[in-house]
Design an enzyme around this catalytic site. Sequence first.
Site, PDB file in Angstrom:
ATOM      1  N   ASP A  46     -20.036  10.816  23.864  1.00 48.16           N
ATOM      2  CA  ASP A  46     -21.056  11.124  22.863  1.00 48.16           C
ATOM      3  C   ASP A  46     -20.596  10.459  21.569  1.00 48.16           C
ATOM      4  OD1 ASP A  46     -22.693  12.105  20.913  1.00 48.16           O
ATOM      5  OD2 ASP A  46     -22.385  14.221  21.387  1.00 48.16           O
ATOM      6  N   TYR A  58     -35.435   8.030  11.783  1.00 44.46           N
ATOM      7  CA  TYR A  58     -35.006   6.812  12.487  1.00 44.46           C
ATOM      8  C   TYR A  58     -34.936   5.622  11.525  1.00 44.46           C
ATOM      9  CZ  TYR A  58     -35.213   3.315  16.320  1.00 44.46           C
ATOM     10  OH  TYR A  58     -34.971   2.283  17.190  1.00 44.46           O
ATOM     11  N   LYS A  87     -31.722   3.461  10.555  1.00 43.03           N
ATOM     12  CA  LYS A  87     -31.659   2.032  10.889  1.00 43.03           C
ATOM     13  C   LYS A  87     -31.451   1.164   9.653  1.00 43.03           C
ATOM     14  CE  LYS A  87     -31.920   1.997  15.391  1.00 43.03           C
ATOM     15  NZ  LYS A  87     -30.643   1.864  16.116  1.00 43.03           N
TER      16      LYS A  87
HETATM   17  P1  NAP Z   1     -32.954   3.745  25.670  1.00 44.49           P
HETATM   18  O1  NAP Z   1     -33.526   3.025  26.842  1.00 44.49           O
HETATM   19  O2  NAP Z   1     -33.496   5.088  25.322  1.00 44.49           O
HETATM   20  O3  NAP Z   1     -31.372   3.832  25.883  1.00 44.49           O
HETATM   21  C1  NAP Z   1     -30.557   4.478  24.949  1.00 44.49           C
HETATM   22  C2  NAP Z   1     -29.300   4.942  25.636  1.00 44.49           C
HETATM   23  O4  NAP Z   1     -28.465   5.588  24.664  1.00 44.49           O
HETATM   24  C3  NAP Z   1     -29.562   5.986  26.740  1.00 44.49           C
HETATM   25  O5  NAP Z   1     -28.861   5.657  27.910  1.00 44.49           O
HETATM   26  C4  NAP Z   1     -29.055   7.276  26.109  1.00 44.49           C
HETATM   27  O6  NAP Z   1     -28.548   8.219  27.028  1.00 44.49           O
HETATM   28  C5  NAP Z   1     -27.921   6.766  25.239  1.00 44.49           C
HETATM   29  N1  NAP Z   1     -27.528   7.733  24.238  1.00 44.49           N
HETATM   30  C6  NAP Z   1     -28.304   8.580  23.510  1.00 44.49           C
HETATM   31  N2  NAP Z   1     -27.567   9.356  22.719  1.00 44.49           N
HETATM   32  C7  NAP Z   1     -26.267   9.006  22.929  1.00 44.49           C
HETATM   33  C8  NAP Z   1     -25.033   9.458  22.396  1.00 44.49           C
HETATM   34  N3  NAP Z   1     -24.965  10.449  21.497  1.00 44.49           N
HETATM   35  N4  NAP Z   1     -23.883   8.869  22.841  1.00 44.49           N
HETATM   36  C9  NAP Z   1     -23.925   7.889  23.775  1.00 44.49           C
HETATM   37  N5  NAP Z   1     -25.071   7.421  24.315  1.00 44.49           N
HETATM   38  C10 NAP Z   1     -26.239   7.977  23.894  1.00 44.49           C
HETATM   39  O7  NAP Z   1     -33.086   2.898  24.329  1.00 44.49           O
HETATM   40  P2  NAP Z   1     -33.264   1.305  24.085  1.00 44.49           P
HETATM   41  O8  NAP Z   1     -34.698   1.050  23.893  1.00 44.49           O
HETATM   42  O9  NAP Z   1     -32.496   0.540  25.067  1.00 44.49           O
HETATM   43  O10 NAP Z   1     -32.586   1.185  22.636  1.00 44.49           O
HETATM   44  C11 NAP Z   1     -31.231   0.775  22.422  1.00 44.49           C
HETATM   45  C12 NAP Z   1     -30.977   0.624  20.933  1.00 44.49           C
HETATM   46  O11 NAP Z   1     -31.890  -0.329  20.387  1.00 44.49           O
HETATM   47  C13 NAP Z   1     -31.169   1.910  20.136  1.00 44.49           C
HETATM   48  O12 NAP Z   1     -30.241   1.961  19.079  1.00 44.49           O
HETATM   49  C14 NAP Z   1     -32.566   1.745  19.572  1.00 44.49           C
HETATM   50  O13 NAP Z   1     -32.766   2.516  18.414  1.00 44.49           O
HETATM   51  C15 NAP Z   1     -32.596   0.255  19.302  1.00 44.49           C
HETATM   52  N6  NAP Z   1     -33.954  -0.313  19.241  1.00 44.49           N
HETATM   53  C16 NAP Z   1     -34.803  -0.255  20.316  1.00 44.49           C
HETATM   54  C17 NAP Z   1     -36.072  -0.800  20.205  1.00 44.49           C
HETATM   55  C18 NAP Z   1     -37.063  -0.787  21.349  1.00 44.49           C
HETATM   56  O14 NAP Z   1     -38.208  -1.220  21.117  1.00 44.49           O
HETATM   57  N7  NAP Z   1     -36.709  -0.353  22.545  1.00 44.49           N
HETATM   58  C19 NAP Z   1     -36.473  -1.387  19.004  1.00 44.49           C
HETATM   59  C20 NAP Z   1     -35.594  -1.415  17.928  1.00 44.49           C
HETATM   60  C21 NAP Z   1     -34.332  -0.879  18.060  1.00 44.49           C
HETATM   61  P3  NAP Z   1     -29.496   9.403  27.605  1.00 44.49           P
HETATM   62  O15 NAP Z   1     -30.425   8.753  28.536  1.00 44.49           O
HETATM   63  O16 NAP Z   1     -28.539  10.320  28.287  1.00 44.49           O
HETATM   64  O17 NAP Z   1     -30.184  10.005  26.425  1.00 44.49           O
END
Ligand code: NAP
Length: 255
Positions: free
Chosen positions: A64, A155, A159
């Site tokens: 975590d 958020y 960010k």
């Molecule tokens: P995602 O599919 O929801 O994956 C996020 C991962 O982080 C999940 O496996 C989650 O685990 C894990 N996580 C959550 N809380 C945690 C903690 N306290 N410690 C360790 N791991 C943790 O998200 P994603 O879309 O790939 O996004 C990845 C990053 O890119 C994030 O920082 C997000 O804000 C950023 N981002 C994404 C987008 C987009 O459009 N997708 C756009 C801009 C920025 P659980 O499944 O167990 O919760």
Amino acid sequence: MGRFDGRVVVVTGAARGIGFGTATRFAEEGASVAILDLDEASAAEAAAKLPLTDGAKSVGIGCDVSDAASAEAAVERVVSELGGIHVLVNNAGITRDNLLFKMSEEDWDLVMNVHLRGAFLMTKAAQKHFVEQKYGKILNLSSVSALGNRGQANYSAAKMGIQGLTRTLGIELGPFGINANAIAPGFIATEMTDATARRLKMEPEQLREMTAQANPVRRVGYPEDIAAAAAFLCSDEASYITGQTLYVDGGAKLG
Ligand code: NAP
């Protein structure tokens, strides 16, 4: 020869989505990779799927990132199991969207803790090793939402905080051979954006289609788009780039 041969890369929140896509890219380019995620079994399952090159290793670690002891223990395990640490990608993230007047203190704290405190704690744990060896690459995940987004006060603040943190890391750690940069993705097709679609009472495919039509390059992004930029920013080719945030969004926020 890969750009990351002999390097150890840690990606947080990498059991799926952008994190897994990024971990895959580093593995393809020769790195040994540690996948950190909340659930150790999911992290281990993802680590076992990485396309490792000869001699490279992978490990999945339950962590975590918002908890100091957990972050420190994970970094120490990476060093002992993979033989070092050279690149840290702070990717773990969550959303708890709501309009400001309905946003609970708990949802504010949760989001700030995972994104901002998590990046701080993981970086603090890794920098000890980076400073000692006079080498390290830090990559933080920001977002286009840093520029402001309805329903995302928590958020977007986290960010934009990431961008300030990144600039300061660039200043403080540059003299020790450490680069720190950030990527601000636009809409990337992952479970995070699928969940957004469901919250808006849409099918994920419908939201992707709508978003693609409004984007200058007429498509949504994929984890591979972020992975490609991440690999460049963490490579030695980018050693004169630090403190920067690169928007990888198909031009979504251009004008
Ligand atoms: P995602 O599919 O929801 O994956 C996020 C991962 O982080 C999940 O496996 C989650 O685990 C894990 N996580 C959550 N809380 C945690 C903690 N306290 N410690 C360790 N791991 C943790 O998200 P994603 O879309 O790939 O996004 C990845 C990053 O890119 C994030 O920082 C997000 O804000 C950023 N981002 C994404 C987008 C987009 O459009 N997708 C756009 C801009 C920025 P659980 O499944 O167990 O919760």
